[in-house]
Design a protein around this motif. Structure first.
Motif, mmCIF file in Angstrom:
data_model
loop_
_atom_site.group_PDB
_atom_site.id
_atom_site.type_symbol
_atom_site.label_atom_id
_atom_site.label_comp_id
_atom_site.label_asym_id
_atom_site.label_seq_id
_atom_site.Cartn_x
_atom_site.Cartn_y
_atom_site.Cartn_z
ATOM 1 N N ASP A 125 35.311 10.389 5.058
ATOM 2 C CA ASP A 125 36.325 9.534 4.468
ATOM 3 C C ASP A 125 36.407 9.829 2.972
ATOM 4 N N PRO A 126 37.556 10.285 2.461
ATOM 5 C CA PRO A 126 37.639 10.685 1.053
ATOM 6 C C PRO A 126 37.461 9.522 0.085
ATOM 7 N N ALA A 127 37.711 8.288 0.513
ATOM 8 C CA ALA A 127 37.625 7.144 -0.400
ATOM 9 C C ALA A 127 36.187 6.723 -0.665
ATOM 10 N N THR A 128 35.287 6.952 0.311
ATOM 11 C CA THR A 128 33.919 6.446 0.181
ATOM 12 C C THR A 128 32.846 7.511 0.350
ATOM 13 N N GLY A 129 33.206 8.665 0.901
ATOM 14 C CA GLY A 129 32.198 9.669 1.197
ATOM 15 C C GLY A 129 31.410 9.384 2.448
ATOM 16 N N LEU A 130 31.798 8.339 3.198
ATOM 17 C CA LEU A 130 31.132 7.987 4.450
ATOM 18 C C LEU A 130 31.807 8.720 5.611
ATOM 19 N N PHE A 131 31.223 8.593 6.807
ATOM 20 C CA PHE A 131 31.830 9.187 7.981
ATOM 21 C C PHE A 131 33.122 8.464 8.336
ATOM 22 N N THR A 132 34.028 9.175 8.989
ATOM 23 C CA THR A 132 35.240 8.582 9.539
ATOM 24 C C THR A 132 34.959 8.000 10.914
ATOM 25 N N ALA A 133 35.962 7.324 11.484
ATOM 26 C CA ALA A 133 35.810 6.754 12.820
ATOM 27 C C ALA A 133 35.546 7.850 13.852
ATOM 28 N N ARG A 134 36.211 8.973 13.709
ATOM 29 C CA ARG A 134 36.004 10.081 14.655
ATOM 30 C C ARG A 134 34.563 10.574 14.596
ATOM 31 N N ALA A 135 34.052 10.771 13.371
ATOM 32 C CA ALA A 135 32.683 11.245 13.224
ATOM 33 C C ALA A 135 31.694 10.211 13.732
ATOM 34 N N MET A 136 32.011 8.932 13.523
ATOM 35 C CA MET A 136 31.135 7.869 14.020
ATOM 36 C C MET A 136 30.985 7.942 15.535
ATOM 37 N N MET A 137 32.114 8.127 16.239
ATOM 38 C CA MET A 137 32.057 8.220 17.697
ATOM 39 C C MET A 137 31.292 9.455 18.147
ATOM 40 N N GLN A 138 31.465 10.547 17.420
ATOM 41 C CA GLN A 138 30.745 11.773 17.765
ATOM 42 C C GLN A 138 29.236 11.584 17.643
ATOM 43 N N ASN A 139 28.808 10.712 16.737
ATOM 44 C CA ASN A 139 27.386 10.422 16.576
ATOM 45 C C ASN A 139 26.904 9.362 17.561
ATOM 46 N N LEU A 140 27.750 8.396 17.858
ATOM 47 C CA LEU A 140 27.327 7.283 18.705
ATOM 48 C C LEU A 140 27.122 7.704 20.155
ATOM 49 N N GLU A 141 28.015 8.500 20.692
ATOM 50 C CA GLU A 141 27.965 8.827 22.118
ATOM 51 C C GLU A 141 26.660 9.496 22.538
ATOM 52 N N PRO A 142 26.141 10.514 21.811
ATOM 53 C CA PRO A 142 24.853 11.085 22.237
ATOM 54 C C PRO A 142 23.690 10.120 22.075
ATOM 55 N N LEU A 143 23.766 9.203 21.096
ATOM 56 C CA LEU A 143 22.702 8.213 20.940
ATOM 57 C C LEU A 143 22.708 7.220 22.090
ATOM 58 N N VAL A 144 23.887 6.839 22.559
ATOM 59 C CA VAL A 144 23.974 5.958 23.728
ATOM 60 C C VAL A 144 23.432 6.668 24.961
ATOM 61 N N SER A 145 23.770 7.935 25.129
ATOM 62 C CA SER A 145 23.253 8.720 26.255
ATOM 63 C C SER A 145 21.731 8.789 26.208
ATOM 64 N N ARG A 146 21.181 8.927 25.019
ATOM 65 C CA ARG A 146 19.716 8.975 24.855
ATOM 66 C C ARG A 146 19.091 7.639 25.240
ATOM 67 N N SER A 147 19.720 6.547 24.838
ATOM 68 C CA SER A 147 19.191 5.228 25.204
ATOM 69 C C SER A 147 19.262 5.009 26.704
ATOM 70 N N ARG A 148 20.319 5.495 27.332
ATOM 71 C CA ARG A 148 20.416 5.382 28.788
ATOM 72 C C ARG A 148 19.267 6.117 29.487
ATOM 73 N N ARG A 149 18.946 7.282 28.973
ATOM 74 C CA ARG A 149 17.926 8.098 29.624
ATOM 75 C C ARG A 149 16.517 7.597 29.336
ATOM 76 N N TYR A 150 16.259 7.220 28.093
ATOM 77 C CA TYR A 150 14.880 6.903 27.709
ATOM 78 C C TYR A 150 14.678 5.439 27.311
ATOM 79 N N SER A 151 15.740 4.643 27.362
ATOM 80 C CA SER A 151 15.675 3.227 26.967
ATOM 81 C C SER A 151 15.282 3.039 25.512
ATOM 82 N N ASN A 152 15.657 4.001 24.662
ATOM 83 C CA ASN A 152 15.389 3.861 23.231
ATOM 84 C C ASN A 152 16.244 2.736 22.648
ATOM 85 N N PRO A 153 15.684 1.964 21.732
ATOM 86 C CA PRO A 153 16.499 0.923 21.086
ATOM 87 C C PRO A 153 17.605 1.544 20.241
#
Length: 259
Positions: A125-153
């Protein structure tokens, strides 16, 4: 200055680099140059004596919402064309001037396509230097998959920032909040701005209770920020939503719960 005689005027208009059609008061074609016929794929001279709309309707269509723009569909002999039309009232009728803007439309379409692709691919995001919504989803989905497999918090925290009283959430405010979040959170946390004043933070290896504790901490940190707008100092308010991963959750469900 000597006026042009009729024959010379017709030669000049016939050789003009624009399509020209002359209409009488009843909108019937009294004269049209060869280029206009070529633009729309009509036989030279075939429009004369006919109602302009009826004669050209099957050959070109006015583009709704774009003044004076016509579209000529491709056929077996030529590719599609875009024509820009300018009308001029004349004695006992009107003249219409058509310019071929096909290449311009193609360039504009290519620019719009490239801009859309760049926006889709943008991760920062050019205004804040943070991730955009698209990048957020790209990061969230594999973390959710990991929690499904290993029950990580895993927790997701949503933060909405608002200015108190006459305060406004300006770009400077968003930048200050972005700096604060990057300073307070871990390197593994995914911090994103998904709407103008809405931030989503993904917290790997973090349960909901710890996420709520962090939300309270961030609320205090944001309220300690003092910002200025139009020579007026004001504080910021925050609203939070926190959810932790549970069995059966996917990325969309977690975001829905947090929101």
């Amino acid at each position: 200055m000597q006026p042009l005689n009729a024959n010379l005027a017709e030669q000049v208009l016939g050789a003009a680099p624009v399509g020209i059609v002359v209409l009488d008061a009843d909108r019937n074609v009294t004269w049209a140059n060869a280029l206009l016929h070529s633009f729309i794929g009509a036989e030279n001279g075939s429009l004369v004596g006919k109602n302009f709309s009826q004669a050209t309707g099957p050959l070109m269509q006015r583009v709704v919402g774009q003044e004076g723009l016509y579209y000529v569909a491709a056929d077996g002999k030529r590719s599609e064309r875009w024509l820009q039309c300018r009308d001029q009232n004349i004695d006992r009728g009107a003249a219409k001037y058509f310019v071929d803007v096909t290449e311009l439309r193609r360039v504009q379409a290519l620019q719009e396509k490239i801009a859309g692709q760049l926006q889709e691919l943008a991760t920062i995001d050019p205004a804040t230097g943070l991730f955009t919504a698209r990048a957020m989803m790209q990061n969230l989905e594999p973390l959710v998959s990991r929690s499904r497999r290993y029950s990580n918090p895993l927790s997701v925290l949503v933060m909405v920032v608002q200015g108190t009283s006459a305060g406004a959430v300006t770009p400077q405010v968003l930048l200050a909040v972005g700096y604060m979040l990057k300073d307070q959170l871990r390197w593994a946390d995914v911090i994103s701005r998904v709407e103008y004043n809405r931030f989503i933070i993904i917290l790997p290896e973090t349960g909901k209770e710890a996420g709520v504790h962090l939300a309270n901490k961030l609320s205090t940190q944001v309220s300690d920020l003092e910002v200025n707008f139009n020579d007026t100092s004001f504080k910021l308010d925050t609203a939070f939503g926190v959810t932790g991963w549970e069995k059966g959750n996917d990325s969309v469900l977690m975001l829905r719960k947090a929101n």
